[in-house]
Design a protein around this motif. Structure first.
Motif, PDB file in Angstrom:
ATOM      1  N   ASN A 131       0.844  -1.198   0.000  1.00  0.00           N
ATOM      2  CA  ASN A 131       0.000   0.000   0.000  1.00  0.00           C
ATOM      3  C   ASN A 131       0.878   1.247   0.000  1.00  0.00           C
ATOM      4  OD1 ASN A 131      -2.502   1.321   0.025  1.00  0.00           O
ATOM      5  ND2 ASN A 131      -2.257   1.747   2.214  1.00  0.00           N
ATOM      6  N   ASN A 133       0.413   3.882  -2.159  1.00  0.00           N
ATOM      7  CA  ASN A 133      -0.241   5.057  -2.754  1.00  0.00           C
ATOM      8  C   ASN A 133      -1.461   5.438  -1.932  1.00  0.00           C
ATOM      9  OD1 ASN A 133       1.010   5.576  -5.611  1.00  0.00           O
ATOM     10  ND2 ASN A 133       0.882   3.359  -5.367  1.00  0.00           N
ATOM     11  N   ALA A 134      -1.631   6.721  -1.716  1.00  0.00           N
ATOM     12  CA  ALA A 134      -2.831   7.228  -1.045  1.00  0.00           C
ATOM     13  C   ALA A 134      -3.852   7.580  -2.121  1.00  0.00           C
ATOM     14  CB  ALA A 134      -2.490   8.476  -0.232  1.00  0.00           C
ATOM     15  N   ASP A 163      -6.904   5.741  -6.326  1.00  0.00           N
ATOM     16  CA  ASP A 163      -5.763   5.217  -5.578  1.00  0.00           C
ATOM     17  C   ASP A 163      -4.972   4.354  -6.552  1.00  0.00           C
ATOM     18  OD1 ASP A 163      -4.173   3.357  -4.088  1.00  0.00           O
ATOM     19  OD2 ASP A 163      -5.308   3.865  -2.292  1.00  0.00           O
ATOM     20  N   ASP A 165      -2.691   2.153  -6.299  1.00  0.00           N
ATOM     21  CA  ASP A 165      -2.229   0.801  -5.981  1.00  0.00           C
ATOM     22  C   ASP A 165      -2.878  -0.248  -6.874  1.00  0.00           C
ATOM     23  OD1 ASP A 165      -0.225   0.932  -3.970  1.00  0.00           O
ATOM     24  OD2 ASP A 165      -1.755   1.766  -2.649  1.00  0.00           O
ATOM     25  N   ASN A 170      -5.607  -2.683  -1.493  1.00  0.00           N
ATOM     26  CA  ASN A 170      -4.863  -1.438  -1.271  1.00  0.00           C
ATOM     27  C   ASN A 170      -5.448  -0.231  -2.004  1.00  0.00           C
ATOM     28  OD1 ASN A 170      -2.918  -2.636   0.389  1.00  0.00           O
ATOM     29  ND2 ASN A 170      -1.752  -3.355  -1.385  1.00  0.00           N
ATOM     30  N   ASP A 215      -8.197   4.793   1.811  1.00  0.00           N
ATOM     31  CA  ASP A 215      -8.020   3.422   1.330  1.00  0.00           C
ATOM     32  C   ASP A 215      -8.165   2.481   2.532  1.00  0.00           C
ATOM     33  OD1 ASP A 215      -5.543   3.159   2.607  1.00  0.00           O
ATOM     34  OD2 ASP A 215      -4.361   3.345   0.769  1.00  0.00           O
TER      35      ASP A 215
END
Ligand SMILES: *[C@@H]1O[C@H](CO)[C@@H](O)[C@H](O)[C@H]1NC(C)=O
Ligand SMILES: *[C@@H]1O[C@H](CO)[C@@H](O)[C@H](O)[C@H]1NC(C)=O
Ligand SMILES: *[C@@H]1O[C@H](CO)[C@@H](O)[C@H](O)[C@H]1NC(C)=O
Ligand SMILES: *[C@@H]1O[C@H](CO)[C@@H](O)[C@H](O)[C@H]1NC(C)=O
Ligand SMILES: *[C@@H]1O[C@H](CO)[C@@H](O)[C@H](O)[C@H]1NC(C)=O
Ligand SMILES: [Ca+2]
Ligand SMILES: [Ca+2]
Length: 374
Positions: A131, A133-134, A163, A165, A170, A215
Motif C-alpha cells: 500500500n 499510494n494514497a 488510488d 495501488d 490497497n 483506502d
C-alpha cells in the motif's frame, strides 16, 4: 518453443499457488534442448536485488534475455552474463513496482533463450502489492450549483478519488464526510462518492463541506465541496443542438465560452436532456426548424457579476443572449464546432407551469448538404 508464453504463465501461476514460495534469488539452470519453466516465487513490491541466479551453464552456450511476453518487465531487469563463465544473474535495475505491472496481474516474467537452439527458459515472479499510494481526489474543490431549495434525497455532486495501488485490498476507496456545521444536512455514499441531502433542510445557506477518501489502510485525501444555493427565478435555460454526453464533457469549456461572450461569471446548474431544473411535469417539446432527430440538450445556468456576488436578472441575461447572438454563437462554436446552434428557452412563470416559449432562434436556415455532392 511453439507454446504461447501466455499459456505457460497460466499453467505456472496455477502450479505455484500450491506452495511454491522461495526467497529471491532462486538458483536455476538452463536447458537448451527442451527448455525449463521455473516459477521463482513471490516478492514484495519495491524489492531490489538479485532475482535469478543461473548456474551450471554449459560452456560455450550463448544466452539472451527475452521480454516479448512482458515488454513492460524489461524496465526492471538486467541480465549479467559473460559467455565464457558458467554462472549468470538476472537482477533488478530499479525496484519492482506492482503498479507498473497491473496489465499482467502483478506478474513479472521473462525468458532466457539459448541462441543456438532458440529454446526458451521461462521465469515468472509474482509481485506482492504494497500500500504505497494514497487516494488522490481528481479536484481539490468541487462546486455544486443548486437552484431552489434542497430536499431529502437530492443529489448534490459526485466526487472522485483514485488510488494508484494495483490491488483492491490497497486501492479500494471509502468516502466519508468530515464533521462541519452543515454536515448533518448532507451525506456521502461511501463507495460512489455521491454527495446527497439527508435531512429535508429547506432553504439553506451556501455551505462548504469536506469529503475524505480513505483506502483500506487509512491513507487518505480530502476535498472541498462548495454548495451554492441560487434562486430558481434567476435560472436561464438554453437549448443546444448537441448530444448530452458532448455537452457534459465540454461543460467547463462551455462555461468559459459563455463567460467570455456575456462578460459575467456563469454558474452551470444543470445539463440535461429534459428541461430538468425547473421540474416541469408538463413540458411540451417544440421542434422548430430543427428536425425531430436533432439532439437537444438543455443547459441551465445563473450569471453573476464577474467581480461581485450579485446575480444578473434572468431577463437581462436572456436579452443579452439574443442581442449578442453573433458573439455568443462564435464563442460557443469554438467549443462545439460550426454546427452549434442555441435557443433561449423561457419557462414563463413558475406558478403556472406552461408550454415553454422559444424566445428566439438562431437557426434561420438549415442548409442540407448532400453527401453525394461532396
Ligand atoms: C556460480 O554459482 C555457484 C553457486 O552459487 C558458486 O558456488 C560459484 O562460485 C559461482 N561461480 C562463479 C564463477 O561465479
Ligand atoms: C450563495 O452565494 C452567492 C454568491 O456569493 C449569492 O449570490 C447567493 O445569494 C448565496 N446564496 C444564499 C442562499 O445565500
Ligand atoms: C489521514 O491521513 C493522515 C496523514 O496524512 C493521518 O494523520 C490521519 O489519521 C488519516 N485520517 C484517517 C481518518 O485515517
Ligand atoms: C465523454 O468523455 C468520456 C470519457 O472521456 C468518453 O468515454 C465519452 O465517449 C465522451 N462522450 C462524448 C459524447 O464525447
Ligand atoms: C474585475 O476584476 C478584474 C481583475 O480581477 C479586472 O481586470 C476587471 O477590470 C474587473 N472588472 C470590473 C467590471 O470591475
Ligand atoms: Ca492505497
Ligand atoms: Ca502498491
Amino acid at each position: 518453443m511453439g507454446t504461447s508464453p501466455y499459456v505457460w504463465i497460466v499453467i505456472l501461476s496455477a502450479w505455484w499457488f500450491t506452495d511454491f514460495i522461495h526467497s529471491l534469488p532462486v538458483e536455476t539452470t538452463i536447458d537448451c534442448t527442451t527448455g525449463t519453466t521455473v516459477p521463482l516465487g513471490e516478492v514484495d513490491e519495491k524489492y531490489a536485488g538479485d532475482i535469478d541466479s543461473i548456474i551450471s551453464i554449459p560452456s560455450g552456450t550463448e544466452l539472451t534475455p527475452d521480454f516479448t511476453q512482458c515488454p513492460q518487465c524489461e524496465q526492471f531487469l538486467e541480465f549479467v552474463y559473460v559467455v565464457s563463465i558458467t554462472n549468470a544473474t538476472v537482477k533488478t535495475k530499479t525496484p519492482l513496482d506492482a503498479e507498473a505491472l497491473t496489465e499482467t496481474g502483478g506478474i513479472l516474467s521473462y525468458s532466457i533463450t539459448c541462441t543456438s537452439t532458440g529454446v526458451t527458459n521461462g521465469r515468472i515472479v509474482r509481485i506482492r502489492d504494497l500500500n504505497d499510494n494514497a487516494p488522490i481526489f481528481e479536484k481539490a474543490e468541487y462546486i455544486a450549483n443548486i437552484a431552489g431549495t434542497l430536499s431529502e434525497g437530492d443529489d448534490v455532486v459526485q466526487v472522485k478519488a483514485v488510488d494508484a495501488d494495483a490491488s483492491p485490498i490497497n486501492n479500494r476507496i471509502t468516502y466519508s464526510l468530515l464533521a462541519t456545521e452543515s454536515s448533518a444536512t448532507f451525506a456521502v455514499e461511501p463507495s460512489s462518492g455521491q454527495v446527497y441531502v439527508v435531512s429535508a433542510a429547506g432553504q439553506i445557506e451556501n455551505v462548504t463541506l469536506q469529503v475524505m477518501a480513505s483506502d483500506p489502510h487509512g491513507l487518505n485525501d480530502t476535498t472541498t465541496v462548495k454548495v451554492m444555493i441560487w434562486e430558481s427565478r434567476d435560472v436561464v435555460v438554453i437549448s443546444l443542438n448537441q448530444e448530452i454526453g458532448t455537452v457534459q464533457n465540454k461543460s467547463l469549456e462551455m462555461k468559459e465560452a459563455l463567460e467570455r461572450a456575456l462578460g459575467w461569471s456563469v454558474n452551470i446548474i444543470s445539463v440535461s436532456s429534459s428541461r430538468g431544473v425547473l421540474a416541469l411535469s408538463r413540458t411540451i417539446e417544440i421542434h422548430t426548424l430543427q428536425g425531430k432527430n436533432t439532439p437537444r440538450t438543455y443547459v441551465s445556468f445563473i450569471a453573476t457579476e464577474t467581480n461581485g456576488t450579485n446575480v444578473i436578472p434572468k431577463e437581462t441575461v436572456q436579452t443579452k443572449l439574443l442581442d449578442d447572438e453573433e458573439n455568443v454563437l462564435a464563442e460557443m462554436q469554438q467549443v462545439f464546432g460550426p454546427s452549434l446552434r442555441y435557443e433561449v428557452v423561457d419557462d414563463g412563470s413558475l406558478s403556472t407551469p406552461n408550454i415553454p416559449i422559444i424566445l428566439g432562434t438562431v437557426i434561420p436556415v438549415i442548409i442540407i448538404v448532400s453527401a453525394i455532392s461532396i
